[in-house]
Design a protein around this motif. Structure first.
Motif, PDB file in Angstrom:
ATOM      1  N   ASN A  51     -13.146  -8.735  25.272  1.00  0.00           N
ATOM      2  CA  ASN A  51     -12.925  -7.941  26.177  1.00  0.00           C
ATOM      3  C   ASN A  51     -14.154  -8.382  26.579  1.00  0.00           C
ATOM      4  O   ASN A  51     -14.348  -8.198  27.853  1.00  0.00           O
ATOM      5  CB  ASN A  51     -13.309  -5.980  25.411  1.00  0.00           C
ATOM      6  CG  ASN A  51     -11.784  -6.157  25.105  1.00  0.00           C
ATOM      7  OD1 ASN A  51     -10.379  -6.785  26.864  1.00  0.00           O
ATOM      8  ND2 ASN A  51     -11.251  -4.850  24.785  1.00  0.00           N
ATOM      9  N   GLY A  52     -15.422  -8.296  25.393  1.00  0.00           N
ATOM     10  CA  GLY A  52     -16.746  -8.290  26.393  1.00  0.00           C
ATOM     11  C   GLY A  52     -16.832  -9.745  27.614  1.00  0.00           C
ATOM     12  O   GLY A  52     -17.495  -9.661  28.161  1.00  0.00           O
ATOM     13  N   HIS A  76     -19.013  -3.936  25.739  1.00  0.00           N
ATOM     14  CA  HIS A  76     -17.974  -3.893  24.312  1.00  0.00           C
ATOM     15  C   HIS A  76     -19.081  -5.577  23.406  1.00  0.00           C
ATOM     16  O   HIS A  76     -18.122  -5.140  22.238  1.00  0.00           O
ATOM     17  CB  HIS A  76     -16.937  -4.592  24.894  1.00  0.00           C
ATOM     18  CG  HIS A  76     -15.779  -3.664  26.071  1.00  0.00           C
ATOM     19  ND1 HIS A  76     -15.006  -2.794  24.895  1.00  0.00           N
ATOM     20  CD2 HIS A  76     -15.872  -2.997  26.505  1.00  0.00           C
ATOM     21  CE1 HIS A  76     -14.192  -1.295  25.589  1.00  0.00           C
ATOM     22  NE2 HIS A  76     -15.079  -1.301  26.885  1.00  0.00           N
ATOM     23  N   LEU A  77     -18.997  -6.322  24.032  1.00  0.00           N
ATOM     24  CA  LEU A  77     -19.541  -7.755  23.363  1.00  0.00           C
ATOM     25  C   LEU A  77     -20.705  -7.073  21.947  1.00  0.00           C
ATOM     26  O   LEU A  77     -20.984  -7.066  21.406  1.00  0.00           O
ATOM     27  CB  LEU A  77     -20.500  -8.507  24.428  1.00  0.00           C
ATOM     28  CG  LEU A  77     -20.530  -9.687  23.672  1.00  0.00           C
ATOM     29  CD1 LEU A  77     -19.558 -10.419  22.716  1.00  0.00           C
ATOM     30  CD2 LEU A  77     -21.584 -10.503  24.804  1.00  0.00           C
ATOM     31  N   VAL A  78     -21.848  -5.578  22.423  1.00  0.00           N
ATOM     32  CA  VAL A  78     -22.430  -5.613  21.623  1.00  0.00           C
ATOM     33  C   VAL A  78     -21.809  -4.980  20.237  1.00  0.00           C
ATOM     34  O   VAL A  78     -21.647  -5.035  19.546  1.00  0.00           O
ATOM     35  CB  VAL A  78     -23.896  -4.976  22.986  1.00  0.00           C
ATOM     36  CG1 VAL A  78     -24.313  -4.227  21.548  1.00  0.00           C
ATOM     37  CG2 VAL A  78     -24.620  -6.215  23.230  1.00  0.00           C
ATOM     38  N   LEU A  79     -21.232  -4.129  20.760  1.00  0.00           N
ATOM     39  CA  LEU A  79     -20.630  -2.914  19.868  1.00  0.00           C
ATOM     40  C   LEU A  79     -19.439  -3.355  19.344  1.00  0.00           C
ATOM     41  O   LEU A  79     -19.029  -3.297  18.085  1.00  0.00           O
ATOM     42  CB  LEU A  79     -20.026  -1.722  21.271  1.00  0.00           C
ATOM     43  CG  LEU A  79     -19.160  -0.567  20.093  1.00  0.00           C
ATOM     44  CD1 LEU A  79     -20.494  -0.199  19.940  1.00  0.00           C
ATOM     45  CD2 LEU A  79     -18.927   0.219  21.600  1.00  0.00           C
ATOM     46  N   GLY A  80     -18.833  -4.610  19.368  1.00  0.00           N
ATOM     47  CA  GLY A  80     -17.920  -5.484  18.475  1.00  0.00           C
ATOM     48  C   GLY A  80     -18.648  -6.265  18.104  1.00  0.00           C
ATOM     49  O   GLY A  80     -18.165  -6.351  16.824  1.00  0.00           O
ATOM     50  N   LEU A 119     -18.769   5.702  18.272  1.00  0.00           N
ATOM     51  CA  LEU A 119     -19.467   5.020  19.289  1.00  0.00           C
ATOM     52  C   LEU A 119     -17.696   4.588  20.542  1.00  0.00           C
ATOM     53  O   LEU A 119     -17.809   4.635  21.362  1.00  0.00           O
ATOM     54  CB  LEU A 119     -20.677   4.719  18.933  1.00  0.00           C
ATOM     55  CG  LEU A 119     -21.838   4.820  19.184  1.00  0.00           C
ATOM     56  CD1 LEU A 119     -22.873   4.120  18.865  1.00  0.00           C
ATOM     57  CD2 LEU A 119     -22.401   5.532  20.128  1.00  0.00           C
ATOM     58  N   VAL A 120     -17.262   4.272  19.455  1.00  0.00           N
ATOM     59  CA  VAL A 120     -15.980   3.192  20.411  1.00  0.00           C
ATOM     60  C   VAL A 120     -15.158   4.290  20.749  1.00  0.00           C
ATOM     61  O   VAL A 120     -14.327   4.421  21.886  1.00  0.00           O
ATOM     62  CB  VAL A 120     -15.006   2.344  18.766  1.00  0.00           C
ATOM     63  CG1 VAL A 120     -13.843   2.194  19.516  1.00  0.00           C
ATOM     64  CG2 VAL A 120     -15.684   1.905  18.174  1.00  0.00           C
TER      65      VAL A 120
END
Length: 145
Positions: free
Chosen positions: A44-45, A74-78, A105-106
């Protein structure tokens, strides 16, 4: 007959203990879900960063970020979720607490992402709530003193 704790390296669970098979299986499933959620978050990110027109534009939405910013979120959280999911599957002590925090956080991030992908955001929030439940209810992996 050899004791199961000596052959597997894990403490044995007795029937009727506080830790149920559902919670233990749920923890393994939560680790797998975190890996999948993390990979989807990474994709997604990347999609949002690479091309700004992948997602539909939202009019006047309260939580205004441009799509590139959302892509980085989204990239960092993923990445963090995938690494933590791997830690949960490996039985790392740090992974359960970090997993609960990241899942919370999600839920917040997906709530704010709702206008862009409403169905996926709701599914992702449900997965995160399950992960929180699974990681909080499995007491079988904690070491007793």
């Amino acid at each position: 007959m050899a004791d199961a704790a000596h052959t597997t390296g894990r403490p044995t669970r007795q029937r009727g203990s506080a830790s149920s098979g559902w919670a233990t299986g749920g923890t393994v499933f939560a680790g797998v879900l975190m890996l999948v959620e993390g990979i989807f978050g990474i994709l997604n990110g990347i999609a949002a960063i690479a091309k700004d027109d992948v997602y539909a534009r939202v009019g006047d939405y309260v939580f205004k970020f441009n799509l590139t910013t959302w892509g980085w979120i989204h990239l960092v959280l993923g990445i963090l979720i995938a690494v933590t999911g791997w830690g949960v599957l490996k039985g790392a002590d740090w992974a359960r607490g970090v997993g609960v925090a990241l899942a919370a956080l999600v839920v917040i991030a997906q709530f704010m992402w709702l206008p862009y992908q409403p169905v996926w955001a709701i599914v992702s929030m449900a997965v995160a709530v399950f992960v929180i439940w699974a990681l909080c209810t499995d007491h079988g992996r904690t070491s007793s003193v």
